[in-house]
Write a protein that holds these residues in place. Structure first.
Motif, PDB file in Angstrom:
ATOM      1  N   GLU A 196     102.972   7.615  56.394  1.00  0.00           N
ATOM      2  CA  GLU A 196     103.446   7.379  55.035  1.00  0.00           C
ATOM      3  C   GLU A 196     102.360   6.730  54.191  1.00  0.00           C
ATOM      4  O   GLU A 196     101.410   6.137  54.728  1.00  0.00           O
ATOM      5  CB  GLU A 196     104.682   6.490  55.061  1.00  0.00           C
ATOM      6  N   ASN A 252      97.185  14.047  68.396  1.00  0.00           N
ATOM      7  CA  ASN A 252      98.450  14.710  68.727  1.00  0.00           C
ATOM      8  C   ASN A 252      98.648  14.868  70.222  1.00  0.00           C
ATOM      9  O   ASN A 252      99.775  15.091  70.679  1.00  0.00           O
ATOM     10  CB  ASN A 252      98.519  16.064  68.008  1.00  0.00           C
ATOM     11  N   GLU A 276      99.647  11.239  55.131  1.00  0.00           N
ATOM     12  CA  GLU A 276      99.194  12.519  55.668  1.00  0.00           C
ATOM     13  C   GLU A 276     100.150  13.014  56.747  1.00  0.00           C
ATOM     14  O   GLU A 276     100.839  12.227  57.406  1.00  0.00           O
ATOM     15  CB  GLU A 276      97.805  12.384  56.305  1.00  0.00           C
ATOM     16  N   THR A 277     100.186  14.322  56.930  1.00  0.00           N
ATOM     17  CA  THR A 277     100.798  14.929  58.104  1.00  0.00           C
ATOM     18  C   THR A 277      99.668  15.488  58.952  1.00  0.00           C
ATOM     19  O   THR A 277      98.916  16.359  58.501  1.00  0.00           O
ATOM     20  CB  THR A 277     101.773  16.048  57.709  1.00  0.00           C
ATOM     21  N   THR A 312     103.185  16.652  65.694  1.00  0.00           N
ATOM     22  CA  THR A 312     103.102  16.333  64.271  1.00  0.00           C
ATOM     23  C   THR A 312     103.183  14.825  64.102  1.00  0.00           C
ATOM     24  O   THR A 312     104.112  14.185  64.599  1.00  0.00           O
ATOM     25  CB  THR A 312     104.244  16.996  63.478  1.00  0.00           C
ATOM     26  N   THR A 363     103.347  12.008  61.167  1.00  0.00           N
ATOM     27  CA  THR A 363     103.560  11.799  59.742  1.00  0.00           C
ATOM     28  C   THR A 363     103.206  10.365  59.390  1.00  0.00           C
ATOM     29  O   THR A 363     103.807   9.424  59.921  1.00  0.00           O
ATOM     30  CB  THR A 363     105.013  12.085  59.343  1.00  0.00           C
ATOM     31  N   THR A 421      98.189  17.308  62.330  1.00  0.00           N
ATOM     32  CA  THR A 421      98.471  18.211  63.446  1.00  0.00           C
ATOM     33  C   THR A 421      97.151  18.734  64.001  1.00  0.00           C
ATOM     34  O   THR A 421      96.125  18.721  63.319  1.00  0.00           O
ATOM     35  CB  THR A 421      99.336  19.401  63.006  1.00  0.00           C
TER      36      THR A 421
END
Length: 747
Positions: A164, A154, A146-147, A160, A162, A149
């Motif tokens: 994996e 955050n 997922e990304t 952001t 990231t 934000t």
């Protein structure tokens, strides 16, 4: 459980420093915080209590519901931290070296107990797995990366984040290998079993944002998401097994998604699916408002063979359950089971309306949802008989207790094998089976299934019935009674029915065999069905015809009998409702009149009244033509289908043709000092016209007069030029026509 929980507003990055964790500060573009921060940065709760009593008192109030007894917990658990807003979170290490070694040793273990409710699907279908589709609550296990934000995470880890996809090998992508899919299924099975008592769907299938987000208190469809990833910036900061907020599952509005997702790091938990599942259930438990199960000297209780609490450190024990502090030196008596139910209600009980019939050779799935839940199954046995209750998951929470009762309610047997640790992921003795010899003539019995405990709490390794909850499958194998008569089915006369009219009949009776019976039917008229318990046929027929349904009756031991009947469903009566039609003089009309019932095919005729001038009526029921005279007209139309017919009144209202200008917008040319005369006329509408000039003016020397449907312009123009003006005509019925005219005068 080795993980951390980080709450909104942390302003630094977590850096692992041996057994402790420190924060290194750094500039971050972070979402706004839900408070006026009382602390400069996140800090251990014990340190805040010592150095900033005022802020700590505010934090006690802020966390009163989610972390009661904050002061005491802060002193006994150095993993408890407070963020800038004073919200509590935990910062913890990963599995021990021994636990990690055990995890590697069980990689690739079987993912399913074949045929049971939570058995794994083929690896190719892994991401279709759902534990309770259609539930209003969702727990989404996201292994796909997922990304992230705009969340509280955050605030600490950058604008952001990231993450994996989960991976075992060096290929990091969503093209998961079979080995990776195997561990993903194991993780899902572990979490699905832990939350099986509740009406919540644990899913690997992305449910979409609407199934997770809770926009307001009236939004009753919501859930939480756990991102399972290898590592990334959050893991780099904490070196932990997972992080999650406490008590956010039921929050509403922007806060609900702001405090998500929960995180689980396979680099911290190991790649073993069972270990990942334990960590995931733990982190989601925090979302539901659960705190750690520890002792007076340890933040987490790691259990004693074969048991550990889910909210402790349950990696290395094969039986992990929800707890309320029934273990040695417990520091947390929170009622986990009841707390989770504040966010996801308990599942409906299988036998809420009475014991469930269990047929010979049948296997039924069920769930023990509470310590007080005892599920009952009635059956008939003859001769050698075996009742088997097997866990529904390869990683069960349920230690089965099976009690067999005779028809008088007297106990025949109580079966509760001793549970024994086999490995970190497997225990024996959790299932139960009883074999006995029933009277050869057949007799009725009841199987009662509930959770069992072991040992005496709070002794080490003992557990009570409190958390012994989860899925199971009960099956029966017995023989046919020696004197059992064959099942005889009698089908009585079925009353005729009518399309669209509710139908009810009880045509089937049975004798012989061993009750209770179950009923099935094929060939029933569309819209009708049979009650499997009573044989009653009911519903609303939707199609006419003559039908010959076949009925099958199955007795308690699987013997069957059959019979057939005949039923005629007549068409619904023909019905013609009163209908209204609007038309306009001079405008073509074509309207199909409507009837219902009968065969659906109708012949129409007029049976009184008169049609509007200019219209005709066909045998197909079509009213068509071009009306010539305004007015209201009515007539009776009859529809006939077979031998049935019905009439209805049709009212046609014909409006006058609209008022329109006959004269064009450009008028004839005029000349200076030459007499000029022209007319402007309208037609249609209802006579009785009123004229008005609404804008513009006539050329100098000309004037306009009105009479009926005509306006006359006369006079002698005195100078050249072009004039534009607008006329409006209103008829007697209120119809209006407007046009702008141009009149040019030349020299």
């Amino acid at each position: 459980m080795t993980h951390q929980i980080i709450a909104r507003g942390i302003v630094g990055i977590l850096v692992a420093t041996g057994s402790a964790v420190a924060f290194s500060t750094g500039a971050q573009a972070a979402p706004s915080e839900p408070c006026s921060p009382a602390l400069a940065k996140a800090a251990p709760a014990a340190d805040v209590a010592a150095t900033n009593p005022k802020a700590f008192r505010a934090a006690e109030a802020r966390n009163a519901k989610t972390v009661p007894g904050l002061a005491k917990k802060a002193q006994s658990d150095r993993s408890l931290w407070l963020d800038r807003c004073g919200s509590a979170f935990y910062v913890d290490a990963g599995p021990s070296a021994g636990e990690r070694s055990a995890a590697v040793g069980t990689m690739g273990a079987a993912t399913a107990a074949a045929g049971l409710p939570l058995a794994g699907v083929p690896l190719a279908d892994t991401f279709t797995l759902e534990s309770k589709p259609g539930s209003a609550r969702t727990i989404y296990l996201d292994f796909n990366g997922e990304t992230v934000t705009g969340t509280a995470w955050n605030n600490t880890y950058g604008a952001t984040i990231t993450a994996e996809p989960y991976s075992i090998d060096t290929t990091v992508s969503t093209a998961f290998s079979d080995a990776e899919l195997t561990e993903i299924q194991k993780a899902w099975q572990t979490v699905a079993e832990d939350y099986a008592p509740y009406d919540v769907n644990v899913t690997l299938k992305d449910p979409g944002t609407a199934a997770i987000d809770r926009t307001s208190s009236s939004d009753l469809v919501y859930g939480t998401r756990a991102v399972i990833t290898n590592g990334g910036v959050v893991y780099d900061g904490c070196g932990c097994g997972g992080v999650a907020y406490v008590g956010v599952f039921n929050t509403t509005g922007s806060n609900h998604m702001f405090y998500q997702p929960a995180w689980v790091f396979s680099n911290g938990t190991t790649k073993n699916g069972k270990y990942i599942g334990e960590a995931t259930s733990h982190e989601i438990g925090h979302n539901f408002g659960l705190n750690h199960d520890g002792t007076s000297t340890a933040g987490y209780y790691s259990g004693s063979s074969p048991w550990a609490p889910i909210m402790g450190a349950s990696y290395s024990q094969p039986i992990s359950q929800w707890s309320k502090g029934q273990y040695p030196d417990a520091n947390n008596t929170q009622d986990d089971v009841t707390q989770i139910a504040t966010g996801a209600a308990y599942r409906a009980d299988e036998d809420a309306t009475g014991a469930v019939a269990l047929g010979n050779g049948a296997a039924l799935n069920g769930v023990v949802t509470k310590e007080t839940d005892a599920d009952s199954y009635s059956f008939v046995a003859a001769g050698s008989t075996t009742v088997t209750v097997a866990n529904g998951s390869p990683f069960p929470d349920l230690d089965v207790q099976l009690r067999v009762l005779d028809a008088n309610g007297a106990q025949v047997a109580l079966v509760n094998p001793t549970a024994t640790r086999v490995s970190a992921v497997q225990a024996s003795g959790l299932n139960a089976s009883y074999t006995f010899t029933a009277p050869t003539a057949g007799a009725g019995f009841t199987a009662e299934i509930r959770g069992a405990g072991q040992g005496t709490v709070p002794n080490a390794g003992a557990y009570s019935t409190y958390g012994s909850l989860g899925t199971y499958q009960v099956s029966l194998a017995t023989q046919t009674p020696t004197n059992a008569d064959p099942v005889v089915v009698t089908v009585g006369s079925l009353p005729d029915g009518t399309v669209g009219t509710a139908y009810a009949a009880s045509p089937v009776s049975a004798s012989g065999g061993i009750a209770p019976y179950s009923y099935t039917a094929t060939g029933l008229p569309a819209g009708l069905s049979i009650n499997s318990g009573t044989g009653a046929v009911s519903g609303t027929p939707t199609a006419p015809g003559t039908y010959t349904p076949a009925f099958t009756v199955t007795d308690a031991l699987g013997a069957t009998g059959s019979g057939a009947g005949t039923v005629t469903i007549a068409p619904a009566p023909v019905a013609v409702a009163d209908q209204s039609v609007s038309a306009t003089v001079g405008t073509a009309l074509s309207r199909q009149l409507v009837a219902t019932g009968g065969t659906g095919s109708y012949t129409w005729s007029l049976s009184g009244g008169s049609l509007p001038p200019g219209l005709g009526f066909s045998a197909a029921g079509v009213l068509s033509g071009t009306p010539t005279t305004a007015g209201s007209y009515s007539f009776s139309a009859t529809a006939t289908s077979g031998a049935a017919s019905d009439a209805g009144t049709v009212t046609v209202t014909v409006a006058p043709a609209p008022v329109v200008f006959v004269t064009g917008a450009t008028l004839p040319l005029g000349k200076v000092r030459s007499a000029y005369s022209t007319t402007i006329s309208v037609s249609g509408g209802t006579p009785g016209y009123t004229w008005a000039r609404t804008s513009g003016s006539l050329p100098a020397g000309l004037s306009i007069t009105y009479s009926g449907a005509v306006a006359t312009i006369t006079g002698t123009p005195s100078k050249q030029g072009s004039a534009t003006f607008t006329l409006r005509v209103t008829d007697a019925a209120g119809g209006v026509a407007t046009r702008t005219f141009t009149l040019q005068i030349k020299r």
